[in-house]
Design a protein around this motif. Structure first.
Motif, short mmCIF file in Angstrom:
data_model
loop_
_atom_site.label_atom_id
_atom_site.label_comp_id
_atom_site.label_asym_id
_atom_site.label_seq_id
_atom_site.Cartn_x
_atom_site.Cartn_y
_atom_site.Cartn_z
N LEU A 1 0.85 -1.19 0.00
CA LEU A 1 0.00 0.00 0.00
C LEU A 1 0.88 1.24 0.00
O LEU A 1 1.70 1.43 0.91
N PHE A 2 0.71 2.07 -1.02
CA PHE A 2 1.39 3.36 -1.10
C PHE A 2 0.37 4.46 -0.83
O PHE A 2 -0.78 4.37 -1.28
N ILE A 3 0.78 5.50 -0.11
CA ILE A 3 -0.08 6.65 0.15
C ILE A 3 0.65 7.89 -0.34
O ILE A 3 1.80 8.14 0.04
N ALA A 4 0.00 8.66 -1.22
CA ALA A 4 0.65 9.83 -1.81
C ALA A 4 -0.19 11.09 -1.61
O ALA A 4 -1.32 11.14 -2.08
N PRO A 5 0.32 12.10 -0.88
CA PRO A 5 1.63 12.08 -0.23
C PRO A 5 1.59 11.49 1.19
O PRO A 5 2.64 11.27 1.78
N GLY A 6 0.41 11.25 1.74
CA GLY A 6 0.31 10.73 3.10
C GLY A 6 0.64 11.78 4.14
O GLY A 6 0.78 12.97 3.84
N ASN A 7 0.76 11.35 5.39
CA ASN A 7 1.08 12.27 6.50
C ASN A 7 1.88 11.54 7.57
O ASN A 7 2.34 10.41 7.34
N GLY A 8 2.02 12.17 8.72
CA GLY A 8 2.83 11.59 9.78
C GLY A 8 2.29 10.32 10.40
O GLY A 8 3.00 9.65 11.15
N GLY A 9 1.05 9.96 10.08
CA GLY A 9 0.47 8.74 10.63
C GLY A 9 0.24 7.64 9.63
O GLY A 9 0.17 6.46 9.99
N THR A 10 0.11 8.00 8.35
CA THR A 10 -0.22 6.98 7.35
C THR A 10 0.91 5.99 7.11
O THR A 10 0.67 4.86 6.66
N GLY A 11 2.13 6.36 7.46
CA GLY A 11 3.27 5.45 7.30
C GLY A 11 3.15 4.19 8.14
O GLY A 11 3.85 3.21 7.88
N ALA A 12 2.26 4.19 9.12
CA ALA A 12 2.05 2.99 9.94
C ALA A 12 1.29 1.91 9.16
O ALA A 12 1.28 0.75 9.57
N TYR A 13 0.65 2.30 8.06
CA TYR A 13 -0.20 1.36 7.31
C TYR A 13 0.32 1.07 5.91
O TYR A 13 -0.20 0.19 5.23
N GLY A 14 1.33 1.82 5.47
CA GLY A 14 1.87 1.64 4.13
C GLY A 14 3.10 2.52 3.96
O GLY A 14 3.72 2.93 4.94
N THR A 15 3.43 2.83 2.72
CA THR A 15 4.61 3.63 2.40
C THR A 15 4.18 4.97 1.83
O THR A 15 3.49 5.02 0.80
N ASN A 16 4.60 6.05 2.49
CA ASN A 16 4.31 7.39 1.97
C ASN A 16 5.18 7.68 0.76
O ASN A 16 6.37 7.39 0.76
N ILE A 17 4.58 8.30 -0.25
CA ILE A 17 5.27 8.63 -1.49
C ILE A 17 5.06 10.11 -1.78
O ILE A 17 3.92 10.61 -1.73
N ASP A 18 6.12 10.81 -2.09
CA ASP A 18 6.04 12.25 -2.35
C ASP A 18 5.54 12.51 -3.76
O ASP A 18 6.31 12.77 -4.70
N LEU A 19 4.22 12.41 -3.93
CA LEU A 19 3.57 12.68 -5.20
C LEU A 19 2.40 13.62 -4.97
O LEU A 19 1.67 13.48 -3.99
N LYS A 20 2.19 14.55 -5.88
CA LYS A 20 1.03 15.43 -5.82
C LYS A 20 -0.15 14.72 -6.47
O LYS A 20 -0.05 14.25 -7.61
N PRO A 21 -1.30 14.62 -5.78
CA PRO A 21 -2.44 13.86 -6.33
C PRO A 21 -2.97 14.37 -7.65
O PRO A 21 -3.69 13.64 -8.34
N THR A 22 -2.65 15.61 -8.03
CA THR A 22 -3.13 16.13 -9.32
C THR A 22 -2.05 16.09 -10.41
O THR A 22 -2.28 16.56 -11.52
N ASP A 23 -0.87 15.54 -10.11
CA ASP A 23 0.19 15.41 -11.11
C ASP A 23 0.05 14.04 -11.77
O ASP A 23 0.75 13.08 -11.45
N PHE A 24 -0.85 13.96 -12.73
CA PHE A 24 -1.20 12.67 -13.31
C PHE A 24 -0.03 11.98 -14.03
O PHE A 24 0.15 10.77 -13.87
N PRO A 25 0.80 12.70 -14.81
CA PRO A 25 1.93 12.01 -15.44
C PRO A 25 2.90 11.41 -14.43
O PRO A 25 3.41 10.30 -14.64
N ALA A 26 3.15 12.12 -13.33
CA ALA A 26 4.05 11.58 -12.30
C ALA A 26 3.43 10.35 -11.64
O ALA A 26 4.13 9.37 -11.33
#
Length: 423
Positions: free
Chosen positions: A28-53
């Motif tokens: 499970l990846f969470i983009a960009p996530g926060n200080g708590g979501t890393g407990a359930y998966g891997t935070n990824i530095d992606l902007k949710p509206t940057d579709f090509p990325a």
């Protein structure tokens, strides 16, 4: 299955918590996530509206399912993008045509009118028809409801008691108070009653499942006073949303909405948020949203007893079939801790302590991050939500208040009356 969840708030934290429990969840990846979501998966530095990325990341990491948490990517057309770029990608969330239910209040009102869905009387106005709008206000009784047509970060609704002030505000909105979002303004009649939130998962073929009902608290001050916020707490279930009321909701609103989308040729696969008001035991729609609510998600996810991920996969595939959604019979109450000054200006970077002292309460992070020293710090107005189970509202609320009191950060504020109006 490899999953990408888009978003960074308390809603996404609660979704990540629930999804990560599924046997069908691989990575499970969470983009960009926060200080708590890393407990359930891997935070990824992606902007949710940057579709090509997002596309590049999905290809590189063999992502099979995208779950869109917030409305911005949906209104911007993320489903439409991936239908062309990666047709094999499963995605939970409507295309831009369905997302217009939230992206344009005028579109939503026309949809409701077209399909006989109960809602407040309304008219829409632009800068060219501002004079006509002021005259229309004169035909209504106070208070006056003015809504920016487009997305305005939850701040585009004004409820005003004075006619002259309402007329002045209409002109200010049309003159750019909320940017392009208020280029068109919807004026509605005011409905008096008590609100609740109903969430529906639908697969585009007419199948749907109704999730646990919730009620949120939008005002910053106790007794529902002060400025509107993104939400200070929530409770589920809602006592007045009984079997009789919910039967009316399903027959008059849920079915009419799902069937209306199908009749209009909109392949809607995702969540529908029905913002409802109970007017003398009759449900009426205040607004649609095209994703789960926040902070309601933090109370709703703990009340889903069944595995949610198979339902999400089936929704994305357009085949909910006979899959069941079971509810936990316990009550859940969510209380949000916010930064001092919110919803106005506030400071970030305050160290948060005491998370280990919250007992059996669930903590869903909203505006948190991890600093370079590994400290959990505040990074938003709404910081952390505590959700607790109870045999009734009083027990659940008491546990959540106790959990929030155990948390410490400079300027912490929370409402101490969440859910008490329902006791």
């Amino acid at each position: 299955m490899t999953i990408l969840l888009l978003g960074s708030g308390g809603r996404e934290c609660a979704l990540a918590w629930k999804i990560s429990q599924s046997a069908a969840c691989g990575q499970l990846f969470i983009a960009p996530g926060n200080g708590g979501t890393g407990a359930y998966g891997t935070n990824i530095d992606l902007k949710p509206t940057d579709f090509p990325a997002i596309e590049s990341f999905c290809r590189a990491n063999n992502v099979e399912l995208i779950i869109v948490g917030n409305e911005d990517p949906l209104v911007a057309g993320i489903r439409d993008y991936f239908e062309k770029a990666m047709p094999e990608m499963l995605l939970v969330g409507p295309g831009a045509d369905g997302a217009a239910l939230e992206g344009s209040k005028d579109f939503a009102k026309q949809f409701m009118q077209r399909h006989g869905i109960p809602t407040a009387a309304y008219r829409s106005f632009t800068a060219e028809s501002a004079d006509e709008g002021c005259k229309f206000l004169e035909t209504l009784k106070a208070p006056y409801v003015l809504k920016a047509d487009g997305l305005a970060a939850g701040k585009g609704v004004l409820i005003i008691n004075d006619l002259k002030e309402a007329q002045d505000s209409l002109r200010e909105m049309l003159d750019g108070m909320f940017g392009n979002a208020s280029a068109t303004v919807v004026i509605e009649e005011f409905l008096k009653g008590i609100e609740c939130s109903v969430f529906v998962l639908t697969d585009g073929t007419g199948n749907y499942r109704i999730l646990p009902v919730a009620k949120d608290y939008k005002r910053i001050g106790e007794g529902d006073t002060g400025l509107n916020t993104g939400g200070m707490g929530a409770v589920s279930p809602v006592p007045f949303a009984d079997e009789i009321f919910m039967h009316k909701v399903e027959e008059r609103i849920v079915k009419s909405t799902v069937n209306g989308l199908k009749q209009d040729g909109i392949d809607y696969r995702g969540f529908i948020f029905l913002g409802l008001i109970n007017v003398d035991n009759e449900p009426m729609v205040i607004e649609y949203n095209v994703r789960m609510g926040d902070p309601e998600t933090e109370a709703v996810m703990p009340r889903i007893a069944s595995d949610l991920l198979p339902l999400l996969i089936a929704t994305a595939k357009g085949d909910l079939g006979n899959l069941e959604l079971q509810e936990d019979s316990r009550t859940a109450v969510t209380v949000m801790a916010v930064s001092g000054g919110y919803p106005g200006s506030y400071q970030k970077g305050k160290v948060i302590t005491g998370t280990e002292k919250c007992g059996e309460s669930l903590l869903f992070h909203a505006g948190t991050s991890i600093d370079s020293d590994g400290n959990l710090i505040t990074s938003g107005g709404r910081v952390i939500a505590a959700t607790s189970y109870g045999s009734d509202i009083t027990e659940a609320a008491t546990k959540s208040f106790k959990a929030i009191e155990s948390l410490n950060f400079d300027g912490k504020y929370f409402r101490r009356d969440i859910a008490k109006d329902l006791i």
